[in-house]
Write a protein that holds these residues in place. Structure first.
Motif, PDB file in Angstrom:
ATOM      1  N   LYS A  58       4.376  -9.769  -2.038  1.00 38.36           N
ATOM      2  CA  LYS A  58       5.511  -8.808  -1.313  1.00 38.36           C
ATOM      3  C   LYS A  58       4.847  -7.424  -1.284  1.00 38.36           C
ATOM      4  O   LYS A  58       5.101  -6.649  -0.333  1.00 38.36           O
ATOM      5  CB  LYS A  58       6.641  -8.449  -2.311  1.00 38.36           C
ATOM      6  N   ARG A  59       3.843  -7.177  -2.328  1.00 37.85           N
ATOM      7  CA  ARG A  59       3.239  -5.706  -2.045  1.00 37.85           C
ATOM      8  C   ARG A  59       1.648  -6.017  -2.323  1.00 37.85           C
ATOM      9  O   ARG A  59       1.185  -6.555  -3.286  1.00 37.85           O
ATOM     10  CB  ARG A  59       3.669  -4.783  -3.261  1.00 37.85           C
ATOM     11  N   ILE A  60       0.875  -5.465  -1.267  1.00 41.99           N
ATOM     12  CA  ILE A  60      -0.332  -5.766  -1.264  1.00 41.99           C
ATOM     13  C   ILE A  60      -1.229  -4.293  -0.943  1.00 41.99           C
ATOM     14  O   ILE A  60      -0.724  -3.673   0.138  1.00 41.99           O
ATOM     15  CB  ILE A  60      -0.830  -6.691  -0.342  1.00 41.99           C
ATOM     16  N   ILE A  61      -2.128  -3.885  -1.704  1.00 43.36           N
ATOM     17  CA  ILE A  61      -2.653  -2.531  -1.555  1.00 43.36           C
ATOM     18  C   ILE A  61      -4.154  -3.098  -1.587  1.00 43.36           C
ATOM     19  O   ILE A  61      -4.955  -3.469  -2.375  1.00 43.36           O
ATOM     20  CB  ILE A  61      -2.344  -1.477  -2.702  1.00 43.36           C
ATOM     21  N   SER A  62      -4.864  -2.101  -0.616  1.00 41.13           N
ATOM     22  CA  SER A  62      -6.318  -2.222  -0.552  1.00 41.13           C
ATOM     23  C   SER A  62      -6.963  -0.918  -1.265  1.00 41.13           C
ATOM     24  O   SER A  62      -6.593   0.118  -0.594  1.00 41.13           O
ATOM     25  CB  SER A  62      -6.844  -2.292   1.059  1.00 41.13           C
ATOM     26  N   ILE A  63      -7.909  -0.964  -1.984  1.00 39.24           N
ATOM     27  CA  ILE A  63      -8.615   0.267  -2.460  1.00 39.24           C
ATOM     28  C   ILE A  63     -10.200   0.003  -2.113  1.00 39.24           C
ATOM     29  O   ILE A  63     -10.706  -0.940  -2.636  1.00 39.24           O
ATOM     30  CB  ILE A  63      -8.258   0.283  -3.971  1.00 39.24           C
ATOM     31  N   VAL A  64     -10.554   1.070  -1.497  1.00 38.08           N
ATOM     32  CA  VAL A  64     -11.998   0.966  -0.881  1.00 38.08           C
ATOM     33  C   VAL A  64     -12.565   2.269  -1.242  1.00 38.08           C
ATOM     34  O   VAL A  64     -11.888   3.336  -1.209  1.00 38.08           O
ATOM     35  CB  VAL A  64     -11.950   0.737   0.590  1.00 38.08           C
ATOM     36  N   GLY A  65     -13.988   2.317  -1.079  1.00 34.16           N
ATOM     37  CA  GLY A  65     -14.632   3.461  -1.504  1.00 34.16           C
ATOM     38  C   GLY A  65     -16.228   3.079  -1.401  1.00 34.16           C
ATOM     39  O   GLY A  65     -16.713   2.150  -1.255  1.00 34.16           O
ATOM     40  N   THR A  66     -16.855   4.345  -1.924  1.00 33.13           N
ATOM     41  CA  THR A  66     -18.333   4.367  -1.820  1.00 33.13           C
ATOM     42  C   THR A  66     -18.926   3.531  -3.015  1.00 33.13           C
ATOM     43  O   THR A  66     -18.105   2.998  -3.972  1.00 33.13           O
ATOM     44  CB  THR A  66     -18.853   5.802  -2.145  1.00 33.13           C
ATOM     45  N   ARG A  67     -20.146   2.826  -2.750  1.00 30.75           N
ATOM     46  CA  ARG A  67     -20.952   2.076  -3.838  1.00 30.75           C
ATOM     47  C   ARG A  67     -21.504   3.347  -4.858  1.00 30.75           C
ATOM     48  O   ARG A  67     -21.749   2.900  -5.998  1.00 30.75           O
ATOM     49  CB  ARG A  67     -21.885   1.544  -3.224  1.00 30.75           C
ATOM     50  N   GLN A  68     -21.785   4.404  -4.455  1.00 30.46           N
ATOM     51  CA  GLN A  68     -22.251   5.397  -5.158  1.00 30.46           C
ATOM     52  C   GLN A  68     -21.157   6.532  -5.954  1.00 30.46           C
ATOM     53  O   GLN A  68     -20.805   7.414  -5.701  1.00 30.46           O
ATOM     54  CB  GLN A  68     -23.095   6.597  -4.189  1.00 30.46           C
ATOM     55  N   VAL A  69     -20.232   5.763  -6.749  1.00 31.34           N
ATOM     56  CA  VAL A  69     -19.068   6.249  -7.221  1.00 31.34           C
ATOM     57  C   VAL A  69     -19.464   7.627  -8.528  1.00 31.34           C
ATOM     58  O   VAL A  69     -20.349   7.273  -9.176  1.00 31.34           O
ATOM     59  CB  VAL A  69     -18.179   5.010  -7.708  1.00 31.34           C
ATOM     60  N   SER A  70     -18.611   8.297  -8.403  1.00 30.25           N
ATOM     61  CA  SER A  70     -18.744   9.376  -9.475  1.00 30.25           C
ATOM     62  C   SER A  70     -17.806   9.028 -10.509  1.00 30.25           C
ATOM     63  O   SER A  70     -16.868   8.035 -10.462  1.00 30.25           O
ATOM     64  CB  SER A  70     -18.390  10.728  -8.879  1.00 30.25           C
ATOM     65  N   LEU A  89     -15.392  -6.597  -3.392  1.00 26.87           N
ATOM     66  CA  LEU A  89     -16.385  -7.118  -4.206  1.00 26.87           C
ATOM     67  C   LEU A  89     -17.695  -6.327  -4.519  1.00 26.87           C
ATOM     68  O   LEU A  89     -18.527  -6.908  -5.089  1.00 26.87           O
ATOM     69  CB  LEU A  89     -16.344  -8.616  -4.085  1.00 26.87           C
ATOM     70  N   ALA A  90     -17.824  -5.442  -3.660  1.00 25.28           N
ATOM     71  CA  ALA A  90     -19.221  -4.706  -3.616  1.00 25.28           C
ATOM     72  C   ALA A  90     -19.232  -3.749  -4.891  1.00 25.28           C
ATOM     73  O   ALA A  90     -18.305  -3.521  -5.668  1.00 25.28           O
ATOM     74  CB  ALA A  90     -19.285  -3.765  -2.400  1.00 25.28           C
ATOM     75  N   TYR A  91     -20.478  -3.196  -4.879  1.00 23.52           N
ATOM     76  CA  TYR A  91     -20.612  -2.011  -6.228  1.00 23.52           C
ATOM     77  C   TYR A  91     -19.681  -0.872  -5.925  1.00 23.52           C
ATOM     78  O   TYR A  91     -19.209  -0.717  -4.674  1.00 23.52           O
ATOM     79  CB  TYR A  91     -22.156  -1.674  -6.072  1.00 23.52           C
ATOM     80  N   GLY A  92     -19.445  -0.102  -6.956  1.00 27.58           N
ATOM     81  CA  GLY A  92     -18.697   1.005  -6.906  1.00 27.58           C
ATOM     82  C   GLY A  92     -17.172   1.064  -6.959  1.00 27.58           C
ATOM     83  O   GLY A  92     -16.452   0.024  -7.828  1.00 27.58           O
ATOM     84  N   ILE A  93     -16.625   1.671  -5.949  1.00 29.59           N
ATOM     85  CA  ILE A  93     -14.986   1.459  -6.029  1.00 29.59           C
ATOM     86  C   ILE A  93     -14.500   0.171  -6.151  1.00 29.59           C
ATOM     87  O   ILE A  93     -13.484  -0.278  -6.686  1.00 29.59           O
ATOM     88  CB  ILE A  93     -14.422   2.570  -4.724  1.00 29.59           C
ATOM     89  N   ASP A  94     -15.099  -0.883  -5.382  1.00 32.99           N
ATOM     90  CA  ASP A  94     -14.522  -2.086  -5.068  1.00 32.99           C
ATOM     91  C   ASP A  94     -14.606  -2.933  -6.451  1.00 32.99           C
ATOM     92  O   ASP A  94     -13.506  -3.322  -6.735  1.00 32.99           O
ATOM     93  CB  ASP A  94     -15.474  -2.849  -4.236  1.00 32.99           C
ATOM     94  N   ILE A  95     -15.698  -2.973  -7.117  1.00 35.51           N
ATOM     95  CA  ILE A  95     -15.798  -3.755  -8.360  1.00 35.51           C
ATOM     96  C   ILE A  95     -14.694  -3.095  -9.444  1.00 35.51           C
ATOM     97  O   ILE A  95     -14.247  -3.866 -10.247  1.00 35.51           O
ATOM     98  CB  ILE A  95     -17.200  -4.034  -8.857  1.00 35.51           C
ATOM     99  N   ILE A  96     -14.700  -1.747  -9.285  1.00 34.32           N
ATOM    100  CA  ILE A  96     -13.914  -1.061 -10.306  1.00 34.32           C
ATOM    101  C   ILE A  96     -12.593  -1.323 -10.270  1.00 34.32           C
ATOM    102  O   ILE A  96     -11.675  -1.587 -11.070  1.00 34.32           O
ATOM    103  CB  ILE A  96     -14.200   0.574 -10.256  1.00 34.32           C
ATOM    104  N   SER A  97     -11.966  -1.423  -8.606  1.00 30.05           N
ATOM    105  CA  SER A  97     -10.747  -1.999  -8.359  1.00 30.05           C
ATOM    106  C   SER A  97     -10.455  -3.252  -9.007  1.00 30.05           C
ATOM    107  O   SER A  97      -9.445  -3.566  -9.493  1.00 30.05           O
ATOM    108  CB  SER A  97     -10.553  -1.861  -6.998  1.00 30.05           C
ATOM    109  N   HIS A  98     -11.359  -4.226  -8.807  1.00 33.77           N
ATOM    110  CA  HIS A  98     -11.050  -5.622  -9.068  1.00 33.77           C
ATOM    111  C   HIS A  98     -11.093  -5.659 -10.697  1.00 33.77           C
ATOM    112  O   HIS A  98     -10.203  -6.151 -11.309  1.00 33.77           O
ATOM    113  CB  HIS A  98     -12.144  -6.419  -8.568  1.00 33.77           C
TER     114      HIS A  98
END
Length: 373
Positions: A116-128, A153-162
């Motif tokens: 019912k509710r799907i949110i994408s979270i994306v961002g840099t690999r060079q996360v602060s 599933l990438a480095y940075g924001i992606d894997i932090i979100s997962h």
């Protein structure tokens, strides 16, 4: 029949020069992928969009396409991959609405791609440190709303979100730029394996596909297309993250961005999106709730639920089972009603008819039944 259908669904994606839009056109005119393969040459020539090259490939390339499809089906069984053709009920409905959506998806996991509710979270690999803490807070704050979290599933924001979704008990989907059996980056394997039991891994790429650079922008359209809103946490001004945001904007999807320090390079992207009105500002989960009208939606659903408290004095036990099921699912096929309520089909027909006479449910095409609101 199911296996045969799957064979032709996969095979049509293996014919050279037949892209997503032309595939939909062919299936629409011929009724199914099977129909495309068995259509008379004269009928194929009359289908709009079929030029000389496409016609040649359709009449001469089908045998090879079927052989390739057989191999893909074998590998799918071996790796426990679900093959989701765009007509499959499990295919993401939100994604299906965009013109360049993939015809076939490869999916491993147990997640509901139509949650019912799907949110994408994306961002840099060079996360602060700021980006990491904000991402973790966004996901934690979404936990009460039973949200499916999508990222790359990438480095940075992606894997932090997962990782944050796994910790919060939320399902999470990783959209990959590789084949379904290739884990990239390999260092994230342990999280990906957990996601298989709490979400899953999704790709449009067939087995053996390496995560080459051009596949990442293509992957981003799936991330943008299958969600209700894309949240950009940190990103450089020229980055794949902003491509994802632009894609979501082009699909008329909501985009939000977290404002950042004006002296930080990874804040330039989200600040730019906000400044140019390409994204709504995200300062708390309440901003997202109001943007997507979740508060109004929950209020309406609560009122409906309150009005649908059926009295045991007015209905039999079997009638209550059917009504309570339809409150949850909106409408159901008769066979599914029988299975989910454990009412034999022979008895269920009488129960459904009685509820129709009482003005509580309505019969729909294809032996489906739904509540009358």
């Amino acid at each position: 029949m199911g296996d045969n259908q799957n064979l032709y669904e996969v095979a049509i994606t293996q014919i050279p020069g037949i892209g997503p839009q032309l595939t939909r056109q062919l299936v629409s005119y011929c009724g199914s992928p099977l129909g495309v393969f068995h259509a008379p040459p004269g009928k194929l020539q009359k289908i709009p969009g079929i030029g000389p090259v496409a016609y040649k490939n359709l009449t001469q390339g089908t045998k090879q396409a079927l052989l390739q499809a057989e191999e893909i089906l074998k590998q799918a069984e071996q790796h426990e991959v679900q093959l989701l053709f765009y007509t499959s009920p499990k295919y993401p409905d939100r994604l299906k609405q965009i013109a360049d959506a993939p015809i076939l998806l490869y999916f491993r996991g147990n997640g509901n791609l139509n949650q019912k509710r799907i949110i994408s979270i994306v961002g840099t690999r060079q996360v602060s440190n700021y980006g990491q803490s904000v991402t973790e807070k966004i996901v934690a704050d979404l936990a009460p709303y039973n949200v499916l979290i999508v990222s790359g599933l990438a480095y940075g924001i992606d894997i932090i979100s997962h990782r944050a979704a796994l910790q919060a008990g939320l399902p999470t989907i990783g959209v990959m730029a590789s084949g379904p059996e290739i884990m990239y980056p390999a260092v994230h394997r342990k999280y990906a394996e957990r996601m298989l039991t709490q979400g899953g891994l999704l790709t449009e790429n067939t087995f053996g596909t390496k995560p080459d650079a051009p596949r990442f922008p293509a992957r981003n359209r799936i991330i943008a297309g299958m969600s209700d809103c894309t949240i950009v946490v940190e990103a450089a001004l020229k980055s794949g993250t902003l491509i994802t945001a632009d894609l979501a904007h082009g699909y008329d999807k909501e985009v939000m961005a977290v404002p950042g320090n004006i002296t930080s390079a990874v804040s330039e992207g989200p600040n730019h999106l906000i400044k140019n009105h390409k994204a709504a500002i995200y300062t708390s989960v309440q901003d997202l709730i109001e943007l997507l009208n979740w508060d109004l939606e929950d209020e309406t659903n609560a009122r409906k639920q309150k009005s649908l408290n059926f009295s045991p004095n007015d209905y039999t036990i079997d009638e209550l089972k059917v009504l309570n099921l339809l409150v949850q699912t909106q409408d159901e096929h008769m066979d599914n009603i029988s299975w989910k309520t454990q009412i034999p089909v022979s008895l269920l027909a009488s129960v459904l008819l009685t509820l129709e006479f009482k003005g509580m449910i309505k019969a729909m095409p294809g032996k489906r039944f739904g509540l009358i609101r």
